[in-house]
Design a protein around this motif. Structure first.
Motif, short mmCIF file in Angstrom:
data_model
loop_
_atom_site.label_atom_id
_atom_site.label_comp_id
_atom_site.label_asym_id
_atom_site.label_seq_id
_atom_site.Cartn_x
_atom_site.Cartn_y
_atom_site.Cartn_z
N SER A 1 -2.28 -3.33 43.41
CA SER A 1 -1.91 -3.13 44.87
C SER A 1 -0.25 -3.64 44.88
N ASN B 1 -13.94 4.88 40.67
CA ASN B 1 -13.00 5.58 40.24
C ASN B 1 -13.72 7.02 39.74
N MET C 1 -10.35 2.21 42.93
CA MET C 1 -10.74 1.52 41.57
C MET C 1 -12.18 1.25 41.51
N LYS C 2 -12.70 1.07 42.70
CA LYS C 2 -14.37 0.77 42.70
C LYS C 2 -15.01 1.80 42.24
N PRO D 1 -7.59 -4.84 40.66
CA PRO D 1 -6.93 -4.07 41.83
C PRO D 1 -5.89 -4.83 42.66
N ILE E 1 -4.16 3.10 38.12
CA ILE E 1 -5.32 3.19 39.04
C ILE E 1 -6.79 4.15 38.66
N GLN F 1 -12.72 -0.53 34.90
CA GLN F 1 -12.76 -1.82 35.20
C GLN F 1 -13.51 -2.53 34.44
N VAL G 1 -6.59 0.88 47.46
CA VAL G 1 -6.58 1.02 46.07
C VAL G 1 -8.14 0.31 45.61
N SER G 2 -8.51 -0.69 46.19
CA SER G 2 -9.76 -1.34 46.01
C SER G 2 -10.99 -0.31 46.14
#
Length: 241
Positions: free
Chosen positions: A165, A58, A55-56, A161, A149, A153, A51-52
């Motif tokens: 999560s 994306n 999203m980092k 995140p 998701i 950000q 997930v991290s």
């Protein structure tokens, strides 16, 4: 004291359920204390990193994230559909007046009364209903993750995140519970043919689930890594000599 046919049902079926409950309590303890030795804990840790990472980055991985979550939703939908179809079939059997509710023959051990037969079908129906309920909630949480998701950000945005999560872990936890309830219905289905088969099925499922729930490669990998380090150190000593 006269031996009755219902004694096997009163002893073997609860004993099989207690074995399954005891195993899952021990599994929950292992997940809480030593998560990396279990499949559940290892996958949960990997999902948090996933997930991290999604999203980092994306902009490049948004399609990958959506497709992965869609496959998970399809799996939960399949299990929920199967559970509710089995519930409908069992409800039709319970409400029917055909001979399908009667014992198959007199060689089946256990009680054959109308109350015991009704208890078997109602118990199986309740298990499948709870399985459908868990899979439905799992679809709900994973669908929320499918939307969140891909959120931008920004520093002031509350969707982090860690929050995504947590939602994903709730969805997978409900999915796991729904699957385990579905598996627990297998001994109950065999209970229709007698408590002996139900007990044997419960006993057999414990080692099967044990081999599926624990990561043996993790321990062997540590040992192999240790041996490799010893060999590498030995080669370096030889070269230095």
């Amino acid at each position: 004291m006269e031996w009755r046919s219902c004694y096997l049902d009163m002893v073997l079926v609860p004993l099989g359920f207690l074995m399954s409950i005891a195993y899952h309590c021990w599994l929950w303890h292992k997940v809480r204390t030593q998560p990396l030795t279990t499949i559940i804990g290892t996958n949960a840790s990997g999902r948090r990193f996933w997930v991290s990472a999604m999203m980092k980055d994306n902009d490049k991985k948004n399609i990958l994230a959506v497709q992965t979550l869609r496959n998970t939703i399809m799996g939960s939908t399949l299990m929920a559909t199967t559970s509710i179809l089995l519930c409908a079939g069992l409800a039709a059997v319970i409400s029917s007046t055909y001979s399908v509710k009667k014992p198959l023959n007199d060689s089946i051990f256990g009680a054959h009364g109308e109350f015991m037969v009704a208890l078997k079908y109602v118990t199986i129906l309740c298990i499948f209903l709870f399985s459908f309920f868990c899979h439905s909630l799992s679809i709900r949480f994973i669908s929320q993750v499918n939307i969140l998701i891909n959120t931008p950000q920004e520093p002031a945005f509350i969707v982090t995140p860690d929050y995504v999560s947590e939602l994903l872990e709730k969805g997978f936890l409900l999915n796991t519970v729904g699957n385990r309830l579905f598996y627990a219905a297998l001994p109950l289905l065999l209970w229709i043919f007698g408590p002996v088969l139900a007990f044997l099925c419960s006993v057999t499922m414990v080692p099967v689930l044990y081999n599926l729930d624990f990561v043996f490669a993790f321990r062997s990998g540590i040992k192999q890594q240790g041996k490799a380090d010893q060999v590498l150190n030995g080669c370096r000593d030889c070269e230095s000599v």
